[in-house]
Write an enzyme that holds these catalytic residues in place. Structure first.
Site, PDB file in Angstrom:
ATOM      1  N   HIS A   1       3.430  -2.326   3.459  1.00 56.28           N
ATOM      2  CA  HIS A   1       3.554  -1.135   2.606  1.00 56.28           C
ATOM      3  C   HIS A   1       4.791  -0.977   1.845  1.00 56.28           C
ATOM      4  O   HIS A   1       5.949  -1.493   2.259  1.00 56.28           O
ATOM      5  CB  HIS A   1       3.431  -0.064   3.686  1.00 56.28           C
ATOM      6  CG  HIS A   1       2.030   0.022   4.464  1.00 56.28           C
ATOM      7  ND1 HIS A   1       1.901  -0.735   5.561  1.00 56.28           N
ATOM      8  CD2 HIS A   1       1.014   0.740   4.356  1.00 56.28           C
ATOM      9  CE1 HIS A   1       0.731  -0.555   6.011  1.00 56.28           C
ATOM     10  NE2 HIS A   1       0.130   0.527   5.137  1.00 56.28           N
TER      11      HIS A   1
ATOM     12  N   ASP B   1       0.983  -1.271   0.001  1.00 54.36           N
ATOM     13  CA  ASP B   1       0.077   0.099   0.087  1.00 54.36           C
ATOM     14  C   ASP B   1       0.853   1.326  -0.163  1.00 54.36           C
ATOM     15  O   ASP B   1       1.988   1.233   0.476  1.00 54.36           O
ATOM     16  CB  ASP B   1      -0.822   0.064   1.359  1.00 54.36           C
ATOM     17  CG  ASP B   1      -2.051  -0.912   1.300  1.00 54.36           C
ATOM     18  OD1 ASP B   1      -1.814  -1.881   0.472  1.00 54.36           O
ATOM     19  OD2 ASP B   1      -2.914  -0.699   2.002  1.00 54.36           O
TER      20      ASP B   1
END
Ligand SMILES: *[C@@H]1O[C@H](CO)[C@@H](O)[C@H](O)[C@H]1NC(C)=O
Ligand SMILES: *[C@@H]1O[C@H](CO)[C@@H](O)[C@H](O)[C@H]1NC(C)=O
Ligand SMILES: *[C@@H]1O[C@H](CO)[C@@H](O)[C@H](O)[C@H]1NC(C)=O
Ligand SMILES: *[C@@H]1O[C@H](CO)[C@@H](O)[C@H](O)[C@H]1NC(C)=O
Ligand SMILES: *[C@@H]1O[C@H](CO)[C@@H](O)[C@H](O)[C@H]1NC(C)=O
Length: 485
Positions: free
Chosen positions: A372, A211
């Site tokens: 992430h 992400d």
């Protein structure tokens, strides 16, 4: 010291209920960014901006030793992009590594070769500030673009739910009490059947995703993934896409799936319907402008979704993807995003991940984990520790992008090549509506359904324990510490 991640996080959560968006913090420009004007105003004073991408802050790559003291080693065949620090050195204070060039430079007109029906890449993206909302801020909802996108909601029954207070559970007891009825994932883990949260029927399969990019160290991750022939799903932030268009192109052309992760990374349940449309619409437009394709999937930041956000997302042609929670309420969040701020240690995050793999091993479905590519620390955790741990596990996990592990072909991941009439919009119900709770009739997300959202959507809700309370408030500390860097 042996840390118990959940205990530590619980204490932190209680102390930090404020909402601050970590994406407001920027660092130096990446090698492949062609949008220098987009970043120049906000580059941190301590960073060294470099249009060539060859300089960074205090240290070079030689200042970072490769991991030799770790429990899991890099796969033997990895030769590039696998330089990472020992686990204990992945921390908020670690030196910034030089950012790396894209794995391949693609020219306009090139087409992905891994799926059919793909449009060629558009002409190279040229950033023009007047064409886009301010980065990392809620876009203006009065623009002609947003007003046009609002028309996509016509004919859809968008539940009339008031926005939540700040998207966290601690601030909002009234909505927490009603979380089941409104299908609020954040407080209780309530899902609907349209949500993708696992890889159904594929045990030991990790639907791998990252992400908040495309960002400065995404290229390092891409080199690793490409060398290992691992494909993943990238949930991209619109503000980052216009900043790092060539990294987005590298993700897409390398065979990774591209999905929408909003423009400014807000808690979507806190926003008005027009603001949600703007957040999704501008990100969709950024990806379309740069790649020539329109994603059919999205992930709500912080997993913060309820029936109103779901309905808006589906009306705009995007299926929500969250991450896995076990039936006992273990949320598959690595908390890697809290390492850069010093809130969570790398050891605690990796311990958390080992617990995730342990839990995942017991599931009948494959699973999805929150990780992430926004920060150097999170990329080093992925290439040095979490990905190798899954690959070296006995028995090994299979890594696939989330669409693929859900049986969704690449062609269905983008509007332009999608010929599937039931995805992203499932119109298979007796009343022609959208069945989100699996009861065979349209409900909260149905086109002009007459049934009320509350009665129909309750049926499909799934109650889990409230570990999700960890999902958000910690960002306050993270942001504060990152700002201090
Ligand atoms: C849904 O209802 C609205 C107003 O109630 C109406 O204008 C619209 O045409 C309807 N859409 C469909 C697809 O029936
Ligand atoms: C599942 O996760 C929890 C929380 O991290 C952990 O305590 C537990 O040991 C894990 N279970 C397995 C089988 O690894
Ligand atoms: C269409 O999408 C649905 C949902 O992902 C899937 O189950 C179905 O197999 C797809 N059909 C085709 C023809 O691709
Ligand atoms: C839903 O599907 C039915 C049956 O295939 C079709 O007649 C109807 O037009 C569809 N409705 C919408 C809104 O697409
Ligand atoms: C609770 O949720 C239901 C379903 O979304 C909604 O209709 C109702 O207004 C909500 N009640 C309160 C008090 O917010």
């Amino acid at each position: 010291m042996k840390l118990q991640p959940f205990t530590v996080l619980l204490a932190i959560t209680a102390a930090n209920a404020t909402k601050i968006n970590p994406l407001h913090i920027k660092r130096q420009a990446t090698a492949s960014s062609s949008v220098s004007t987009a970043t120049s105003a906000t580059v941190a004073a301590s960073s060294v901006s470099s249009s060539s991408g060859t300089s960074a802050t205090s240290s070079s790559t030689t200042g970072i030793s490769t991991g030799t003291t770790t429990a899991v080693g890099a796969p033997a065949s990895a030769t590039w992009g696998t330089s990472y620090p020992p686990l204990s050195q992945i921390s908020s204070g670690m030196p910034s590594e030089v950012t790396q060039a894209v794995t391949t430079t693609y020219t306009a007109g090139a087409s992905p070769t891994y799926y059919s029906g793909a449009d060629p890449l558009p002409t190279p993206f040229v950033f023009n500030a007047a064409d886009w909302p301010a980065q990392d801020k809620l876009p203006d909802t009065s623009s002609s673009e947003v007003q046009e996108w609002m028309e996509e909601l016509d004919g859809w029954d968008i539940p009339d739910l008031s926005p939540t207070v700040d998207g966290t559970c601690v601030s909002d007891p009234a909505n927490v009490a009603n979380a089941s009825a409104r299908g609020w994932w954040t407080c209780g883990g309530y899902t609907r059947d349209t949500d993708i949260t696992v890889c159904p029927g594929k045990p030991m399969t990790w639907g791998t995703s990252f992400d908040d990019g495309p960002a400065f160290y995404t290229t390092k991750l891409l080199h690793f993934l490409n060398e290992q022939n691992i494909k993943a799903t990238f949930f991209d932030v619109g503000s980052r896409c216009i900043e790092n268009p060539n990294v987005l192109i590298d993700e897409y052309m390398s065979g990774h799936e591209i999905a929408v992760h909003t423009w400014s990374h807000p808690h979507l349940t806190t926003l008005t319907t027009e603001q949600i449309v703007a957040e999704l619409g501008w990100t969709r437009k950024a990806i379309k402008t740069i790649l020539g394709v329109t994603p059919t999937t999205m992930r709500p930041p912080y997993g913060d979704i309820d029936d109103r956000v779901r309905a808006i997302s589906l009306a705009m042609g995007m299926v929500p993807i969250i991450w896995t929670r076990t039936p006992s309420g273990v949320s598959f969040d690595t908390f890697d995003w809290e390492i850069p701020g010093g809130v969570v240690t790398s050891e605690a995050s990796f311990s958390q991940f080992e617990g995730i793999l342990g839990n995942a091993s017991t599931l009948e479905d494959g699973f999805i984990v929150l990780e992430h590519d926004l920060y150097e620390q999170t990329v080093d955790m992925a290439i040095g520790y979490t990905l190798p741990a899954a690959l070296n596990h006995n028995p090994p996990f299979t890594l696939e992008p989330i669409g693929q592990c859900n049986g969704i072909p690449y062609t269905n991941m983008y509007v332009e090549s999608n010929l599937n009439t039931s995805f992203p919009i499932a119109n298979g119900t007796s009343d022609g509506g959208i069945d989100t709770d699996g009861d065979g009739t349209g409900d909260a997300k149905s086109k002009n359904s007459t049934s009320s959202a509350s009665t129909s959507s309750n049926g499909g809700s799934t109650q889990h324990t409230s570990l999700s309370i960890f999902a958000m408030p910690l960002l306050a500390t993270l942001a504060a510490l990152v700002v201090a860097l």
